[in-house]
Design a protein around this motif. Structure first.
Motif, PDB file in Angstrom:
ATOM      1  N   GLU A 171       0.846  -1.195   0.000  1.00 14.14           N
ATOM      2  CA  GLU A 171       0.000   0.000   0.000  1.00 14.14           C
ATOM      3  C   GLU A 171       0.884   1.248   0.000  1.00 14.14           C
ATOM      4  OE1 GLU A 171      -3.115   0.247  -0.402  1.00 14.14           O
ATOM      5  OE2 GLU A 171      -3.833  -1.789  -0.049  1.00 14.14           O
ATOM      6  N   PRO A 172       0.456   2.318  -0.677  1.00 11.14           N
ATOM      7  CA  PRO A 172       1.327   3.490  -0.795  1.00 11.14           C
ATOM      8  C   PRO A 172       1.445   4.334   0.473  1.00 11.14           C
ATOM      9  CG  PRO A 172      -0.765   3.871  -1.912  1.00 11.14           C
ATOM     10  CD  PRO A 172      -0.767   2.441  -1.479  1.00 11.14           C
ATOM     11  N   ARG A 173       0.510   4.158   1.432  1.00 12.77           N
ATOM     12  CA  ARG A 173       0.536   5.000   2.633  1.00 12.77           C
ATOM     13  C   ARG A 173       0.291   4.160   3.884  1.00 12.77           C
ATOM     14  NH1 ARG A 173      -2.010   7.240  -1.306  1.00 12.77           N
ATOM     15  NH2 ARG A 173      -3.986   6.320  -0.633  1.00 12.77           N
ATOM     16  N   ARG A 174       0.805   4.650   5.015  1.00 12.91           N
ATOM     17  CA  ARG A 174       0.664   3.917   6.268  1.00 12.91           C
ATOM     18  C   ARG A 174      -0.798   3.800   6.704  1.00 12.91           C
ATOM     19  NH1 ARG A 174       5.196   6.890   9.870  1.00 12.91           N
ATOM     20  NH2 ARG A 174       4.804   8.531   8.339  1.00 12.91           N
ATOM     21  N   VAL A 175      -1.560   4.883   6.531  1.00 14.90           N
ATOM     22  CA  VAL A 175      -2.972   4.844   6.920  1.00 14.90           C
ATOM     23  C   VAL A 175      -3.711   3.781   6.125  1.00 14.90           C
ATOM     24  CG1 VAL A 175      -5.125   6.148   6.915  1.00 14.90           C
ATOM     25  CG2 VAL A 175      -3.024   7.262   7.662  1.00 14.90           C
ATOM     26  N   ALA A 176      -3.444   3.709   4.825  1.00 14.90           N
ATOM     27  CA  ALA A 176      -4.096   2.706   3.980  1.00 14.90           C
ATOM     28  C   ALA A 176      -3.681   1.298   4.376  1.00 14.90           C
ATOM     29  CB  ALA A 176      -3.754   2.963   2.514  1.00 14.90           C
ATOM     30  N   ALA A 177      -2.420   1.113   4.732  1.00 14.11           N
ATOM     31  CA  ALA A 177      -1.941  -0.207   5.128  1.00 14.11           C
ATOM     32  C   ALA A 177      -2.639  -0.676   6.400  1.00 14.11           C
ATOM     33  CB  ALA A 177      -0.427  -0.181   5.336  1.00 14.11           C
ATOM     34  N   VAL A 196       0.361  -6.694   5.139  1.00 12.68           N
ATOM     35  CA  VAL A 196       0.215  -5.430   4.428  1.00 12.68           C
ATOM     36  C   VAL A 196       1.372  -4.517   4.813  1.00 12.68           C
ATOM     37  CG1 VAL A 196      -1.352  -3.538   3.855  1.00 12.68           C
ATOM     38  CG2 VAL A 196      -2.282  -5.739   4.597  1.00 12.68           C
ATOM     39  N   VAL A 197       2.094  -4.014   3.824  1.00 12.71           N
ATOM     40  CA  VAL A 197       3.277  -3.202   4.081  1.00 12.71           C
ATOM     41  C   VAL A 197       3.251  -1.945   3.223  1.00 12.71           C
ATOM     42  CG1 VAL A 197       4.644  -5.257   4.623  1.00 12.71           C
ATOM     43  CG2 VAL A 197       4.684  -4.337   2.299  1.00 12.71           C
ATOM     44  N   HIS A 204       8.387   1.929  11.838  1.00 19.50           N
ATOM     45  CA  HIS A 204       8.341   2.046  13.292  1.00 19.50           C
ATOM     46  C   HIS A 204       7.112   1.380  13.915  1.00 19.50           C
ATOM     47  CE1 HIS A 204      11.683   4.656  12.754  1.00 19.50           C
ATOM     48  NE2 HIS A 204      10.997   5.722  12.388  1.00 19.50           N
ATOM     49  N   GLU A 205       6.406   0.539  13.176  1.00 19.91           N
ATOM     50  CA  GLU A 205       5.201  -0.075  13.737  1.00 19.91           C
ATOM     51  C   GLU A 205       4.924  -1.403  13.037  1.00 19.91           C
ATOM     52  OE1 GLU A 205       0.455   0.966  14.346  1.00 19.91           O
ATOM     53  OE2 GLU A 205       1.842   2.509  13.636  1.00 19.91           O
ATOM     54  N   SER A 206       4.597  -2.413  13.826  1.00 18.47           N
ATOM     55  CA  SER A 206       4.324  -3.727  13.251  1.00 18.47           C
ATOM     56  C   SER A 206       3.289  -4.454  14.101  1.00 18.47           C
ATOM     57  CB  SER A 206       5.606  -4.564  13.191  1.00 18.47           C
ATOM     58  OG  SER A 206       5.355  -5.848  12.663  1.00 18.47           O
ATOM     59  N   LYS A 207       2.374  -5.133  13.431  1.00 16.59           N
ATOM     60  CA  LYS A 207       1.357  -5.935  14.111  1.00 16.59           C
ATOM     61  C   LYS A 207       1.288  -7.274  13.386  1.00 16.59           C
ATOM     62  CE  LYS A 207      -2.019  -5.876  17.267  1.00 16.59           C
ATOM     63  NZ  LYS A 207      -1.809  -5.555  18.698  1.00 16.59           N
ATOM     64  N   THR A 208       2.125  -8.224  13.791  1.00 20.57           N
ATOM     65  CA  THR A 208       2.202  -9.518  13.138  1.00 20.57           C
ATOM     66  C   THR A 208       2.392 -10.608  14.190  1.00 20.57           C
ATOM     67  OG1 THR A 208       4.613  -9.422  12.855  1.00 20.57           O
ATOM     68  CG2 THR A 208       3.273  -8.498  11.081  1.00 20.57           C
ATOM     69  N   SER A 209       2.350 -11.850  13.733  1.00 17.08           N
ATOM     70  CA  SER A 209       2.596 -12.993  14.596  1.00 17.08           C
ATOM     71  C   SER A 209       3.082 -14.150  13.726  1.00 17.08           C
ATOM     72  CB  SER A 209       1.319 -13.395  15.349  1.00 17.08           C
ATOM     73  OG  SER A 209       0.352 -13.909  14.447  1.00 17.08           O
ATOM     74  N   ARG A 210       3.337 -15.282  14.347  1.00 17.18           N
ATOM     75  CA  ARG A 210       3.758 -16.457  13.582  1.00 17.18           C
ATOM     76  C   ARG A 210       2.649 -16.964  12.674  1.00 17.18           C
ATOM     77  NH1 ARG A 210       7.068 -20.203  18.013  1.00 17.18           N
ATOM     78  NH2 ARG A 210       8.781 -18.728  18.386  1.00 17.18           N
ATOM     79  N   GLN A 263     -11.084 -12.293  13.100  1.00 16.87           N
ATOM     80  CA  GLN A 263      -9.867 -12.530  13.863  1.00 16.87           C
ATOM     81  C   GLN A 263      -9.275 -11.208  14.338  1.00 16.87           C
ATOM     82  OE1 GLN A 263      -7.166 -14.749  11.431  1.00 16.87           O
ATOM     83  NE2 GLN A 263      -8.611 -16.411  11.045  1.00 16.87           N
ATOM     84  N   PRO A 264      -8.466 -11.242  15.383  1.00 13.97           N
ATOM     85  CA  PRO A 264      -7.781 -10.020  15.812  1.00 13.97           C
ATOM     86  C   PRO A 264      -6.703  -9.621  14.822  1.00 13.97           C
ATOM     87  CG  PRO A 264      -7.000 -11.888  17.077  1.00 13.97           C
ATOM     88  CD  PRO A 264      -8.163 -12.393  16.265  1.00 13.97           C
ATOM     89  N   LEU A 265      -6.450  -8.358  14.718  1.00 13.00           N
ATOM     90  CA  LEU A 265      -5.385  -7.864  13.859  1.00 13.00           C
ATOM     91  C   LEU A 265      -4.044  -8.365  14.379  1.00 13.00           C
ATOM     92  CD1 LEU A 265      -4.689  -6.053  11.457  1.00 13.00           C
ATOM     93  CD2 LEU A 265      -4.584  -4.113  13.036  1.00 13.00           C
ATOM     94  N   GLY A 266      -3.241  -8.931  13.484  1.00 10.49           N
ATOM     95  CA  GLY A 266      -1.988  -9.532  13.883  1.00 10.49           C
ATOM     96  C   GLY A 266      -2.049 -11.042  13.881  1.00 10.49           C
ATOM     97  N   GLY A 267      -3.238 -11.599  13.568  1.00 10.86           N
ATOM     98  CA  GLY A 267      -3.391 -13.037  13.427  1.00 10.86           C
ATOM     99  C   GLY A 267      -3.019 -13.452  12.008  1.00 10.86           C
ATOM    100  N   GLU A 268      -3.974 -13.994  11.279  1.00 13.05           N
ATOM    101  CA  GLU A 268      -3.694 -14.357   9.891  1.00 13.05           C
ATOM    102  C   GLU A 268      -3.386 -13.133   9.041  1.00 13.05           C
ATOM    103  OE1 GLU A 268      -5.334 -18.084   7.777  1.00 13.05           O
ATOM    104  OE2 GLU A 268      -7.028 -17.243   8.884  1.00 13.05           O
ATOM    105  N   VAL A 269      -3.903 -11.997   9.430  1.00 22.44           N
ATOM    106  CA  VAL A 269      -3.657 -10.741   8.722  1.00 22.44           C
ATOM    107  C   VAL A 269      -2.951  -9.766   9.640  1.00 22.44           C
ATOM    108  CG1 VAL A 269      -4.677  -8.823   7.441  1.00 22.44           C
ATOM    109  CG2 VAL A 269      -5.733 -11.092   7.316  1.00 22.44           C
ATOM    110  N   GLY A 270      -1.849  -9.204   9.160  1.00 23.15           N
ATOM    111  CA  GLY A 270      -1.110  -8.220   9.941  1.00 23.15           C
ATOM    112  C   GLY A 270      -0.583  -7.118   9.042  1.00 23.15           C
ATOM    113  N   TYR A 271       0.126  -6.180   9.634  1.00 23.12           N
ATOM    114  CA  TYR A 271       0.709  -5.101   8.832  1.00 23.12           C
ATOM    115  C   TYR A 271       2.069  -4.722   9.400  1.00 23.12           C
ATOM    116  CZ  TYR A 271      -0.601  -1.706  12.468  1.00 23.12           C
ATOM    117  OH  TYR A 271      -0.719  -1.011  13.647  1.00 23.12           O
ATOM    118  N   ARG A 272       2.858  -4.096   8.554  1.00 23.66           N
ATOM    119  CA  ARG A 272       4.166  -3.599   8.971  1.00 23.66           C
ATOM    120  C   ARG A 272       4.435  -2.295   8.239  1.00 23.66           C
ATOM    121  NH1 ARG A 272       8.028  -8.030   8.464  1.00 23.66           N
ATOM    122  NH2 ARG A 272       7.151  -8.623  10.491  1.00 23.66           N
TER     123      ARG A 272
END
Length: 235
Positions: A95-101, A138-139, A126-132, A114-123
């Motif tokens: 995605e071209p912008r952080r807000v859109a991501a 989305v970056v 200076h900010e990341s919401k991911t898991s195994r 699902q909670p954000l950071g489960g099957e779907v996350g973003y990076r």
């Protein structure tokens, strides 16, 4: 900014939680493994999703044109997650912008129930919401370029989706060129998808040619009747 009297001030850390609440409030709770076509059934892009999945099973690259509001940013990644056969890799969405991501990731997570950071996350920077468990990541453009510089093979990534490509930037163009080079030299199984609402008659064929003459799919969108009323001049 300060909130109303007696409330805590708003900070940037509130935004992801706010976006998550907004996207989940009106979304019915889907089953954990529901198919992408189920929650996209009312979107204009829905009828095209089977063609997207089928095309990427036989071709490495795809160009997708769909008007704003068609649902491509959220429905296409989830269709590939559920039906695309990418069981062993991450689907990366640019995605071209952080807000859109953040917003796109929050919406997809809510559609999956699902909670954000489960099957779907973003990076983003200076900010990341991911898991195994993260399978759709989305970056922003800079994050992808940095990853390509550190790992030109994109190990562990099965598909890269370039959303809103018509906005064009040095980072997006560089990322596409590096992904195409990795695909041609090291990762023939890597899938690349370029999506846009307004590629146009010139840019669309040029992108398809850059991707080896790949197929182009088009969604017609949806129109609604407009009623025009004129107010009298008297008050």
């Amino acid at each position: 900014a300060r909130g109303a009297a007696g409330t805590a001030p708003l900070t940037s850390s509130c935004l992801p939680q706010t976006a998550r609440l907004l996207t989940t409030r009106h979304s019915p709770p889907p089953t954990p493994r529901m198919r992408a076509h189920d929650f996209a059934s009312e979107l204009p892009i829905a009828s095209l999703l089977p063609n997207v999945v089928t095309s990427l099973r036989s071709e490495p690259n795809l160009v997708l044109e769909a008007p704003p509001g068609a649902g491509k940013s959220t429905a296409v990644p989830l269709a590939l997650l559920r039906d695309g056969g990418f069981a062993d890799g991450i689907i990366m969405v640019l995605e071209p912008r952080r807000v859109a991501a953040r917003a796109a990731a929050a919406r997809m997570a809510s559609l999956l129930g699902q909670p954000l950071g489960g099957e779907v996350g973003y990076r983003v920077r200076h900010e990341s919401k991911t898991s195994r468990e993260t399978r759709v990541l989305v970056v922003t453009e800079g994050v992808l370029v940095n990853k390509l510089q550190a790992d030109p093979t994109l190990e562990g990534v099965a598909c890269v989706i370039f959303d809103e490509f018509h906005e064009r930037s040095v980072d997006a163009d560089l990322a596409l060129a590096l992904c195409r080079e990795a695909q041609a030299e090291l990762r023939p199984e890597l899938r690349l998808v370029v999506m846009s609402a307004t590629l146009g008659e010139a840019l669309g064929p040029a992108v398809a040619a850059t991707l080896g003459g790949c197929p182009t799919l088009t969604s017609d969108g949806r129109c609604f009747p407009v009623e025009r009323r004129h107010l009298s001049g008297s008050r």
